[in-house]
Design a protein around this motif. Structure first.
Motif, mmCIF file in Angstrom:
data_model
loop_
_atom_site.group_PDB
_atom_site.id
_atom_site.type_symbol
_atom_site.label_atom_id
_atom_site.label_comp_id
_atom_site.label_asym_id
_atom_site.label_seq_id
_atom_site.Cartn_x
_atom_site.Cartn_y
_atom_site.Cartn_z
ATOM 1 N N ALA A 43 -4.913 2.256 -11.385
ATOM 2 C CA ALA A 43 -4.193 1.196 -12.114
ATOM 3 C C ALA A 43 -3.581 1.887 -13.325
ATOM 4 O O ALA A 43 -4.256 2.077 -14.330
ATOM 5 N N PHE A 44 -2.318 2.277 -13.186
ATOM 6 C CA PHE A 44 -1.683 2.998 -14.289
ATOM 7 C C PHE A 44 -0.526 2.194 -14.861
ATOM 8 O O PHE A 44 0.128 1.432 -14.146
ATOM 9 N N GLY A 45 -0.249 2.394 -16.133
ATOM 10 C CA GLY A 45 0.869 1.719 -16.773
ATOM 11 C C GLY A 45 0.763 0.208 -16.575
ATOM 12 O O GLY A 45 -0.239 -0.421 -16.924
ATOM 13 N N GLY A 46 1.804 -0.359 -15.972
ATOM 14 C CA GLY A 46 1.826 -1.808 -15.715
ATOM 15 C C GLY A 46 0.646 -2.282 -14.875
ATOM 16 O O GLY A 46 0.299 -3.466 -14.921
ATOM 17 N N LEU A 103 -3.027 3.818 -19.642
ATOM 18 C CA LEU A 103 -1.703 3.420 -20.126
ATOM 19 C C LEU A 103 -0.957 4.730 -20.345
ATOM 20 O O LEU A 103 -1.053 5.351 -21.414
ATOM 21 N N THR A 104 -0.278 5.158 -19.295
ATOM 22 C CA THR A 104 0.265 6.514 -19.217
ATOM 23 C C THR A 104 1.740 6.591 -19.651
ATOM 24 O O THR A 104 2.377 7.633 -19.467
ATOM 25 N N GLU A 105 2.259 5.507 -20.215
ATOM 26 C CA GLU A 105 3.705 5.393 -20.446
ATOM 27 C C GLU A 105 4.305 6.498 -21.314
ATOM 28 O O GLU A 105 5.447 6.903 -21.088
ATOM 29 N N LYS A 162 3.891 9.433 -21.317
ATOM 30 C CA LYS A 162 4.231 10.592 -20.483
ATOM 31 C C LYS A 162 5.597 10.415 -19.818
ATOM 32 O O LYS A 162 6.141 11.358 -19.263
ATOM 33 N N LEU A 163 6.097 9.175 -19.832
ATOM 34 C CA LEU A 163 7.403 8.885 -19.215
ATOM 35 C C LEU A 163 8.462 8.558 -20.269
ATOM 36 O O LEU A 163 9.528 8.026 -19.950
ATOM 37 N N GLY A 164 8.143 8.808 -21.534
ATOM 38 C CA GLY A 164 9.136 8.586 -22.590
ATOM 39 C C GLY A 164 9.254 7.148 -23.052
ATOM 40 O O GLY A 164 10.223 6.787 -23.731
ATOM 41 N N LEU A 216 8.603 2.898 -9.822
ATOM 42 C CA LEU A 216 9.422 3.916 -10.482
ATOM 43 C C LEU A 216 10.623 4.317 -9.632
ATOM 44 O O LEU A 216 11.631 4.802 -10.168
ATOM 45 N N LYS A 217 10.553 4.110 -8.319
ATOM 46 C CA LYS A 217 11.723 4.408 -7.470
ATOM 47 C C LYS A 217 12.800 3.368 -7.727
ATOM 48 O O LYS A 217 13.979 3.717 -7.866
ATOM 49 N N GLU A 218 12.389 2.122 -7.799
ATOM 50 C CA GLU A 218 13.346 1.052 -8.108
ATOM 51 C C GLU A 218 13.899 1.252 -9.524
ATOM 52 O O GLU A 218 15.095 1.100 -9.771
ATOM 53 N N GLU A 270 0.819 -1.213 0.000
ATOM 54 C CA GLU A 270 0.000 0.000 0.000
ATOM 55 C C GLU A 270 0.860 1.274 0.000
ATOM 56 O O GLU A 270 0.543 2.241 -0.700
ATOM 57 N N GLY A 271 1.972 1.253 0.752
ATOM 58 C CA GLY A 271 2.846 2.436 0.887
ATOM 59 C C GLY A 271 3.447 2.877 -0.439
ATOM 60 O O GLY A 271 3.789 4.045 -0.612
ATOM 61 N N ARG A 272 3.620 1.940 -1.366
ATOM 62 C CA ARG A 272 4.145 2.318 -2.695
ATOM 63 C C ARG A 272 3.056 2.119 -3.749
ATOM 64 O O ARG A 272 3.330 1.917 -4.931
HETATM 65 N N1 COA Z 1 6.400 3.370 -8.090
HETATM 66 C C1 COA Z 1 6.945 3.578 -6.890
HETATM 67 N N2 COA Z 1 6.348 4.287 -5.924
HETATM 68 C C2 COA Z 1 5.133 4.801 -6.214
HETATM 69 C C3 COA Z 1 4.496 4.623 -7.459
HETATM 70 C C4 COA Z 1 5.191 3.853 -8.422
HETATM 71 N N3 COA Z 1 4.661 3.605 -9.637
HETATM 72 N N4 COA Z 1 3.315 5.270 -7.445
HETATM 73 C C5 COA Z 1 3.208 5.832 -6.227
HETATM 74 N N5 COA Z 1 4.316 5.561 -5.479
HETATM 75 C C6 COA Z 1 4.637 6.013 -4.122
HETATM 76 C C7 COA Z 1 4.856 7.523 -4.082
HETATM 77 O O1 COA Z 1 6.141 7.859 -4.507
HETATM 78 C C8 COA Z 1 4.607 7.785 -2.628
HETATM 79 O O2 COA Z 1 5.742 7.433 -1.891
HETATM 80 P P1 COA Z 1 6.283 8.364 -0.680
HETATM 81 O O3 COA Z 1 5.220 8.271 0.375
HETATM 82 O O4 COA Z 1 7.563 7.721 -0.299
HETATM 83 O O5 COA Z 1 6.422 9.736 -1.252
HETATM 84 C C9 COA Z 1 3.488 6.805 -2.268
HETATM 85 O O6 COA Z 1 3.521 5.798 -3.274
HETATM 86 C C10 COA Z 1 2.116 7.448 -2.313
HETATM 87 O O7 COA Z 1 1.997 8.105 -3.556
HETATM 88 P P2 COA Z 1 1.029 9.360 -3.751
HETATM 89 O O8 COA Z 1 1.206 9.861 -5.135
HETATM 90 O O9 COA Z 1 1.221 10.327 -2.624
HETATM 91 O O10 COA Z 1 -0.367 8.625 -3.551
HETATM 92 P P3 COA Z 1 -1.808 9.027 -4.086
HETATM 93 O O11 COA Z 1 -2.734 8.037 -3.472
HETATM 94 O O12 COA Z 1 -2.079 10.478 -3.956
HETATM 95 O O13 COA Z 1 -1.737 8.711 -5.697
HETATM 96 C C11 COA Z 1 -1.241 7.375 -7.654
HETATM 97 C C12 COA Z 1 -1.573 7.381 -6.151
HETATM 98 C C13 COA Z 1 -1.015 5.927 -8.069
HETATM 99 C C14 COA Z 1 -2.405 7.986 -8.426
HETATM 100 C C15 COA Z 1 0.010 8.238 -7.924
HETATM 101 O O14 COA Z 1 1.010 7.862 -6.976
HETATM 102 C C16 COA Z 1 0.604 8.068 -9.289
HETATM 103 O O15 COA Z 1 0.122 8.641 -10.250
HETATM 104 N N6 COA Z 1 1.713 7.274 -9.385
HETATM 105 C C17 COA Z 1 2.434 7.111 -10.632
HETATM 106 C C18 COA Z 1 1.798 6.037 -11.452
HETATM 107 C C19 COA Z 1 2.420 5.943 -12.832
HETATM 108 O O16 COA Z 1 2.716 6.900 -13.513
HETATM 109 N N7 COA Z 1 2.595 4.694 -13.253
HETATM 110 C C20 COA Z 1 2.997 4.423 -14.611
HETATM 111 C C21 COA Z 1 4.244 3.641 -14.630
HETATM 112 S S1 COA Z 1 4.643 3.336 -16.321
#
Ligand code: COA
Length: 258
Positions: free
Chosen positions: A106-109, A130-132, A134-136, A66-68, A20-22
Motif C-alpha cells: 500500500a504505497f502513496g495513495g 507515503l513514498t511520494e 521519491k516521485l517529486g 502511474l501509467k495513466e 491485480e494486474g496493475r
Molecule cells: N500504477 C500503475 N501500474 C502499476 C503501479 C501503479 N502505481 N504499481 C504497479 N503497477 C504495475 C506494474 O507497472 C506492472 O505492470 P506490467 O506487468 O505491465 O509491467 C504490474 O503492476 C506489476 O508490478 P510489479 O512491480 O512487477 O509487481 P510487484 O508485485 O513486484 O510489486 C509494487 C508491486 C506495488 C511493490 C510495485 O509495483 C511498486 O512499487 N509500484 C509503485 C508504487 C508506487 O510508487 N506508488 C506511489 C504512487 S504516489
C-alpha cells in the motif's frame, strides 16, 4: 469493466479492488466507482460497515495509477487529486465504518486510502509507505494530515520525508495499523472486526466515529462540548432504551437504528 468486486453480506459489505494486474492502483475509473460505492452506503443506512481490500496477494493498492498519470495533463492530474481528496473525505464523513484489510503493498495513495478508513488490519505481507517525495510530489490525498493526526508529527516526518516503506510489524508498532493477522487470516479477521462494530447500536457508532474525528484537533473544552452534542440526540433513541432493557433481561440487544 467493474473496478471492484462487491460481496454484500447484509449490513456488511466487502469491496475488493479488482485490478491485480496493475496492483490495484487507483485509476480514474477506479476512483469514480469508489465514489459511487461510498455515496451509496452513505445515502442509505442499510450497510453499516465496509471491509476494503485488494485482489491478489501482492498489493492492497499501489497508489495512483502511474501509467495513466504519465499520459495526463497538469490540469487532469489536479482534477484527479481533487477527486481523490473528495472521496477520502466522503468515507470519513459517512456514518458507515470502513475497515482496510491490507493484503500487500500500500504505497502513496494506497496508504492514503487505508488512512481514510476508520480501522486498519494487516496481513504479514502488508507494506505501507507515503513514498511520494521519491516521485517529486508530496502525499496529496490527505496523507500529510491524516498520518500526522494518527501518529504525531515526529513519526509522520520520519516516514514522509524519507518516503521509506514499513513492513506490517513496523506499521503496527508505529500505530498506523490496528491489528496484525497471521498468514491466511486477514479477511476473516477484518470481517470479524467489522461485525463486532455492526453488532452495536448504529446511531451510537456513527456518533462516536464523528466525535473522535471532529474533536481530535480541537482544544479540550471545545472537544468535550462536541462530544456532548453528539451524545445528546442518543438520549432520545429507542436503541438506548433497548440497550438498557436487554441488559436487565440478560439478552443480546436488538438495535434498530432509531
Ligand atoms: N500504477 C500503475 N501500474 C502499476 C503501479 C501503479 N502505481 N504499481 C504497479 N503497477 C504495475 C506494474 O507497472 C506492472 O505492470 P506490467 O506487468 O505491465 O509491467 C504490474 O503492476 C506489476 O508490478 P510489479 O512491480 O512487477 O509487481 P510487484 O508485485 O513486484 O510489486 C509494487 C508491486 C506495488 C511493490 C510495485 O509495483 C511498486 O512499487 N509500484 C509503485 C508504487 C508506487 O510508487 N506508488 C506511489 C504512487 S504516489
Amino acid at each position: 469493466m467493474p473496478q471492484f468486486k462487491v460481496d454484500a453480506r447484509g449490513m456488511l459489505e466487502i469491496w475488493t479492488i479488482d485490478g491485480e494486474g496493475r496492483r490495484n492502483a487507483i485509476s480514474r475509473a477506479m476512483l469514480a466507482e469508489l465514489e459511487a460505492l461510498v455515496e451509496r452506503v452513505s445515502r442509505g443506512h442499510d450497510v453499516r460497515a465496509v471491509v476494503l481490500t485488494g485482489a491478489g496477494d501482492k498489493a492492497f493498492c499501489a497508489g495512483a495509477d502511474l501509467k495513466e498519470r504519465a499520459e495526463m495533463s497538469e490540469a487532469e492530474v489536479r482534477a484527479f487529486l481533487l477527486g481523490l481528496r473528495r472521496v477520502f473525505r466522503a468515507m470519513e464523513t459517512s456514518d458507515c465504518v470502513f475497515v482496510a484489510a491490507i493484503n500487500g503493498a500500500a504505497f502513496g495513495g494506497g496508504t492514503e486510502l487505508a488512512l481514510a478508513c476508520d480501522l486498519r488490519v494487516a496481513a504479514p505481507a502488508a507494506e505501507l509507505g507515503l513514498t511520494e517525495v521519491k516521485l517529486g510530489i508530496i502525499p496529496g490525498g490527505g496523507g500529510t494530515q491524516r498520518l500526522t493526526r494518527l501518529v504525531g508529527p515526529g513519526r509522520a516526518k520520519d516516514l514522509i520525508l524519507t518516503g521509506r516503506r514499513l513492513n506490517a510489524a513496523e506499521a503496527f508498532a508505529t500505530g498506523i495499523v490496528n491489528r496484525l493477522t497471521p498468514e491466511g487470516h486477514l479477511l476473516a479477521h477484518a470481517v470479524a472486526l467489522a461485525e463486532s462494530v455492526v453488532a452495536n447500536a448504529p446511531l451510537a457508532v456513527a456518533a462516536a466515529k464523528h466525535a473522535i474525528d471532529d474533536g481530535y484537533a480541537l482544544g479540550l473544552d471545545d472537544a468535550l462540548a462536541l462530544e456532548f452534542e453528539r451524545y445528546e440526540p442518543l438520549l432520545k433513541t429507542e436503541d438506548r432504551l433497548e440497550g438498557l432493557r436487554a441488559f436487565a433481561e440478560k439478552r443480546p440487544p436488538q438495535f434498530k437504528g432509531r
